[in-house]
Design an enzyme around this catalytic site. Structure first.
Site, PDB file in Angstrom:
ATOM      1  N   THR A  33       0.533   0.868  -6.843  1.00 43.20           N
ATOM      2  CA  THR A  33      -0.769   0.850  -7.419  1.00 43.20           C
ATOM      3  C   THR A  33      -1.786  -0.074  -6.833  1.00 43.20           C
ATOM      4  O   THR A  33      -1.468  -1.120  -6.306  1.00 43.20           O
ATOM      5  CB  THR A  33      -0.648   0.639  -8.906  1.00 43.20           C
ATOM      6  OG1 THR A  33      -0.690   1.891  -9.454  1.00 43.20           O
ATOM      7  CG2 THR A  33      -1.654  -0.183  -9.537  1.00 43.20           C
TER       8      THR A  33
ATOM      9  N   ALA B 208      -6.765   3.736  -0.554  1.00 44.24           N
ATOM     10  CA  ALA B 208      -5.839   4.871  -0.460  1.00 44.24           C
ATOM     11  C   ALA B 208      -5.662   5.345   0.975  1.00 44.24           C
ATOM     12  O   ALA B 208      -4.599   5.857   1.340  1.00 44.24           O
ATOM     13  CB  ALA B 208      -6.324   6.018  -1.348  1.00 44.24           C
TER      14      ALA B 208
ATOM     15  N   CYS C 180      -3.313   2.007   2.388  1.00 47.62           N
ATOM     16  CA  CYS C 180      -2.068   1.603   1.722  1.00 47.62           C
ATOM     17  C   CYS C 180      -1.221   2.825   1.376  1.00 47.62           C
ATOM     18  O   CYS C 180      -1.681   3.708   0.653  1.00 47.62           O
ATOM     19  CB  CYS C 180      -2.397   0.821   0.447  1.00 47.62           C
ATOM     20  SG  CYS C 180      -0.936   0.344  -0.494  1.00 47.62           S
TER      21      CYS C 180
ATOM     22  N   THR D  25      -0.722   3.766  -2.415  1.00 49.10           N
ATOM     23  CA  THR D  25      -1.932   4.067  -3.185  1.00 49.10           C
ATOM     24  C   THR D  25      -2.384   5.474  -2.831  1.00 49.10           C
ATOM     25  O   THR D  25      -2.421   5.829  -1.657  1.00 49.10           O
ATOM     26  CB  THR D  25      -3.049   3.059  -2.835  1.00 49.10           C
ATOM     27  OG1 THR D  25      -2.592   1.735  -3.121  1.00 49.10           O
ATOM     28  CG2 THR D  25      -4.317   3.332  -3.617  1.00 49.10           C
TER      29      THR D  25
END
Length: 182
Positions: A10, A164, A167, A170
């Site tokens: 997350t 996003a 990572c 994510t």
């Protein structure tokens, strides 16, 4: 637990600007190298709907902490700072809570805070803060955009999109909660 079975997950970002406060988070939960779920909801309203929260870390631990924060908000209505400090004290001193592995960003109309398992209750500089696996990417992106004419929500969404794209823990399934800020 071996690294292959470690839960990852997350990115959560918060932006306070232009009379609004936003918390945004992605929906990915990973176990090792496997995406277990892509649409988890890690950002939500709590209390009477006047507090928004986002969490990173172990999901069950985060839900436990959210429940505890809601109880503190019942004890200290409309006092997010006080409720958060009281939760942080419990989190740091209680044997059971001390083992919980999660972080939270919480906000109401007046204040934005990060709550950590070490008992820290932190306010952001420059109106932005981020946590989680892609938190540093989201934080850098949000800080770069805070002085533009973009709204708080636009900044949060763009920061999440950038995180996003960098990572692997994510994704771009972004959930956003917004409150009017004082």
């Amino acid at each position: 637990m071996s690294d292959n079975l470690t839960m990852h997950g997350t990115t959560i970002v918060t932006v306070r600007k232009g009379g609004k406060v936003v918390i945004a988070g992605d929906g990915q939960v990973s176990l090792g190298q496997t995406v277990m779920k892509g649409n988890a909801r890690k950002v939500r309203r709590i209390g009477k709907g006047n507090v928004i929260a986002g969490f990173a870390g172990a999901t069950a631990d985060a839900f436990t902490l959210l429940e505890r924060l809601e109880k503190k908000l019942e004890q200290y209505p409309d006092q997010l700072m006080r409720a958060s400090v009281e939760l942080a004290k419990d989190w740091r001193t209680d044997r059971y809570l001390r083992r919980l592995e999660a972080m939270m960003l919480v906000a109401d109309k007046n204040v934005t805070l990060a709550l950590t398992g070490t008992g820290d209750v932190l306010e952001p500089e420059e109106g932005v803060m981020a946590i989680g696996s892609g938190g540093n990417y989201a934080l850098a992106a949000a800080r770069a955009l805070i002085d533009t004419d973009k709204s708080a929500e636009e900044i949060a969404r763009k920061a999440m999109e950038i995180a996003a794209s960098i990572c692997v823990y994510t994704n771009s399934n972004i959930i956003v909660e917004t409150l009017d800020a004082g």
